[in-house]
Design an enzyme around this catalytic site. Structure first.
Site, PDB file in Angstrom:
ATOM      1  N   SER B 149       0.816  -1.132   0.130  1.00  0.00           N
ATOM      2  CA  SER B 149       0.101   0.029   0.113  1.00  0.00           C
ATOM      3  C   SER B 149       0.847   1.340  -0.088  1.00  0.00           C
ATOM      4  O   SER B 149       1.634   1.410  -0.866  1.00  0.00           O
ATOM      5  CB  SER B 149      -0.777  -0.118   1.270  1.00  0.00           C
ATOM      6  OG  SER B 149      -1.966   1.055   1.069  1.00  0.00           O
ATOM      7  N   GLU B 247     -10.470  -3.451  -5.841  1.00  0.00           N
ATOM      8  CA  GLU B 247      -9.748  -2.428  -4.829  1.00  0.00           C
ATOM      9  C   GLU B 247      -9.675  -0.925  -5.705  1.00  0.00           C
ATOM     10  O   GLU B 247      -9.482  -0.987  -6.831  1.00  0.00           O
ATOM     11  CB  GLU B 247      -8.261  -2.851  -4.734  1.00  0.00           C
ATOM     12  CG  GLU B 247      -8.026  -3.984  -3.806  1.00  0.00           C
ATOM     13  CD  GLU B 247      -6.595  -3.825  -3.052  1.00  0.00           C
ATOM     14  OE1 GLU B 247      -5.952  -2.982  -2.851  1.00  0.00           O
ATOM     15  OE2 GLU B 247      -5.899  -4.825  -3.388  1.00  0.00           O
TER      16      GLU B 247
END
Lengths: 297, 304
Positions: B149, B247
């Protein structure tokens, strides 16, 4: 592989070549893992590709890479008896792996598309997955135990013997274009830049719109649940801060106001579609109880 | 077929982390909530040892060392957490599992966080960690850079910075759902299309994260070290991306990989069906184990 003998440190060069074989093998194992998942859903594509991958492993890794390692194991066992049992286990694993790869290749080549779509396909996919698991664990074990100690355990004469007795080919995977001549499906699949995992499954049983509504409802009521937890925590803090009857009356008043505000928000904040969906669900679940009962005879 | 464990994780993520991100909260509250959630992650497996020496100048860092046998490979990992926080236990466990699977040592860098330490403090810590590995005589072709991330953003930025400074490049990089575009224009494509579906991340905090991470340097948002999706990838080592199909960060991986490929860099993307952001950390889910095994395959491939 025998070119390693021309290097100033033949042992290190030889071990580097073995590590490169593991690199190639890892790449193919990842592809096998991808295709095993597709076997029952896209058998006409995944079946031949998996069979080709098994043939490649048999013709290079099982035929040349493992015998190279076995020759090394034998020499190291003479020099470092402490490793004797471990290296014997690793050699046994080579044999077990080769036999299973051969069986898998034959079974994949013999299976029809119809068989691959059914239970046989699922069983074959499980066996392929087990082969991948076994091979990865075997590589890890070799790297941790044997690769780390081989260079220090052997001397120059050992390496001359090992390299001198090695006339096998290099891993064809080093050249993907060349690889394409013998293993066209595998080579073209290895060259793909994007892999989809699991996307062959049918989409959710719900429609796209219903799914979005469900998720939005979860967000909405999840948010209210968090608010309720915050409210409960606030109520408790107020009660714990009470010191005397006057403060208690004031705290109860504040708690009542906060709870009523929250109840109002629960009623007013959900948008119309959420209320409609929620109401429809409640009506559907209560319907059996609300319908008038038939008089019994 | 998505496993029931991953479906459950999707629901729990939606009811906890996503809700937290959508609500008006302070960074301190968010960190406290994450510390609470972290209690549910298991301890490190017994075959991994932690060593905290040598440290770094401005932040903590850990070595994760498998006790199974010596290995030359080192995975230099930067955890996620929107540059503001981190899941320490979850990332440690992820690294332990990856190190075991790839037969590697792990170097976990707890780079400084915003808003106390805005950009470029975090990236500076990552650079120091990389230089330290070189100083410790770890061969660059035995180093794999890894990031999750926001940590993926730092991993990509690190590669660009290492190349720009003329340092030897690592063998490759594994990027788990990197947040590679911090610009305001990022709110398009998968950021919008997947906004209702993403089980963990929410669009609402994009402005806050940008503002807190950059502090008074908002004008640097287009710099490739901040938004690596805008970088020039020429000369970088092979890159391997893993991202979930639902996502909001899906496009970040795909755009970075396309950019890398157009610069002649090998870049692979794995798109995983309906897994939540950071699913690799969920040790109870079969998709997590499979993802880690595939990351390890790539690591073994580029770092033999």
């Amino acid at each position: 592989m025998s070119a390693g003998g021309q290097h100033s440190d033949p042992g290190a060069t030889y071990m580097r070549a073995l590590r490169r074989d593991h690199a190639g093998l890892s790449r193919v194992l990842r592809e096998i893992d991808t295709q095993a998942e597709r076997l029952t859903k896209a058998p006409d594509d995944a079946g031949p590709l998996l069979a080709e991958a098994m043939r490649y492993l048999l013709r290079y890794h099982h035929a040349f890479h493992h015998p190279r390692e076995d020759r090394l194991f034998a020499r190291i066992r003479e020099r470092d008896p402490e490793l004797d049992a471990t290296l014997a286990d690793l050699s046994d694993e080579h044999e077990v792996g080769e036999a299973e790869a051969e069986r898998l290749a034959c079974d994949l080549e013999a299976a029809t598309v119809k068989q691959l779509r059914g239970r046989s396909g699922r069983r074959l996919a499980e066996r392929v997955n087990e082969y991948v698991r076994h091979t990865r664990a075997h590589m890890r074990h070799e790297e941790a135990v044997f690769y780390a100690r081989a260079e220090s355990a052997l001397d120059a004469e050992d390496w001359r013997y090992i390299i001198g007795s090695d006339h096998g080919p290099q891993d064809p995977l080093a050249d993907l274009a060349e690889m394409g001549n013998s293993y066209p499906r595998l080579a073209s699949s290895l060259g793909l830049p994007v892999t989809h995992l699991g996307l062959l499954d049918p989409v959710e049983p719900l429609s796209e719109e219903m799914e979005e509504q469900m998720l939005a409802l979860t967000d909405l009521y999840g948010g209210l649940l968090h608010d309720a937890l915050d409210l409960g925590r606030g109520n408790l803090d107020r009660l714990l801060a009470v010191r005397g009857p006057g403060a208690l009356v004031s705290a109860v008043g504040e708690i009542t106001r906060a709870n009523l505000e929250f109840a109002g928000r629960c009623l007013l904040s959900p948008p119309r579609w959420a209320i409609n969906t929620g109401a429809a669900l409640i009506v559907a679940s209560l319907k059996p109880y609300l319908e008038p009962r038939q008089p019994q005879d | 077929m998505v496993s029931w464990q991953t479906r459950t994780a999707n629901l729990l993520g939606r009811l906890t982390i996503r809700q937290s991100l959508r609500r008006d909260f302070s960074v301190a509250e968010m960190r406290e909530r994450i510390r609470t959630m972290e209690r549910f992650f298991p301890d490190l497996p017994a075959d991994i040892r932690i060593d905290r020496e040598p440290g770094l100048s401005h932040c903590d860092a850990e070595w994760l060392i498998p006790t199974t046998g010596p290995t030359e490979r080192v995975i230099l990992h930067f955890p996620g957490g929107a540059f503001l926080t981190r899941f320490v236990r979850a990332e440690r466990l992820l690294m332990a599992r990856l190190c075991r699977s790839a037969n590697a040592r792990g170097r976990l860098v707890f780079y400084r966080l915003a808003p106390e330490h805005p950009y470029p403090a975090g990236l500076d810590d990552c650079m120091e960690a990389y230089r330290q590995l070189l100083d410790l005589n770890v061969a660059p072709d035995n180093i794999i850079v890894s990031g999750m991330s926001a940590g993926g953003c730092l991993a990509l930025a690190l590669l660009l910075a290492v190349r720009d400074e003329g340092l030897p490049l690592p063998a490759g990089a594994v990027l788990m759902s990197p947040a590679a575009d911090l610009t305001e224009h990022s709110e398009a494509g998968s950021r919008l299309a997947n906004a209702p579906h993403d089980a963990v991340l929410s669009l609402e905090r994009g402005d806050d994260i940008r503002r807190l991470y950059l502090g008074d340097q908002l004008d640097r948002v287009n710099h490739p070290y901040v938004s690596p999706v805008l970088g020039d990838y020429a000369g970088l080592p092979p890159l391997f991306f893993q991202v979930g199909s639902k996502e909001i960060l899906l496009d970040d991986s795909q755009r970075c990989a396309e950019r890398a490929r157009s610069a002649g860099v090998r870049a692979e993307v794995e798109v995983w069906d309906r897994v939540p952001h950071g699913w690799q950390t969920l040790s109870f889910a079969p998709e997590s184990g499979r993802a880690i095994d595939r990351l390890a395959d790539f690591i073994r491939e580029v770092c033999p």
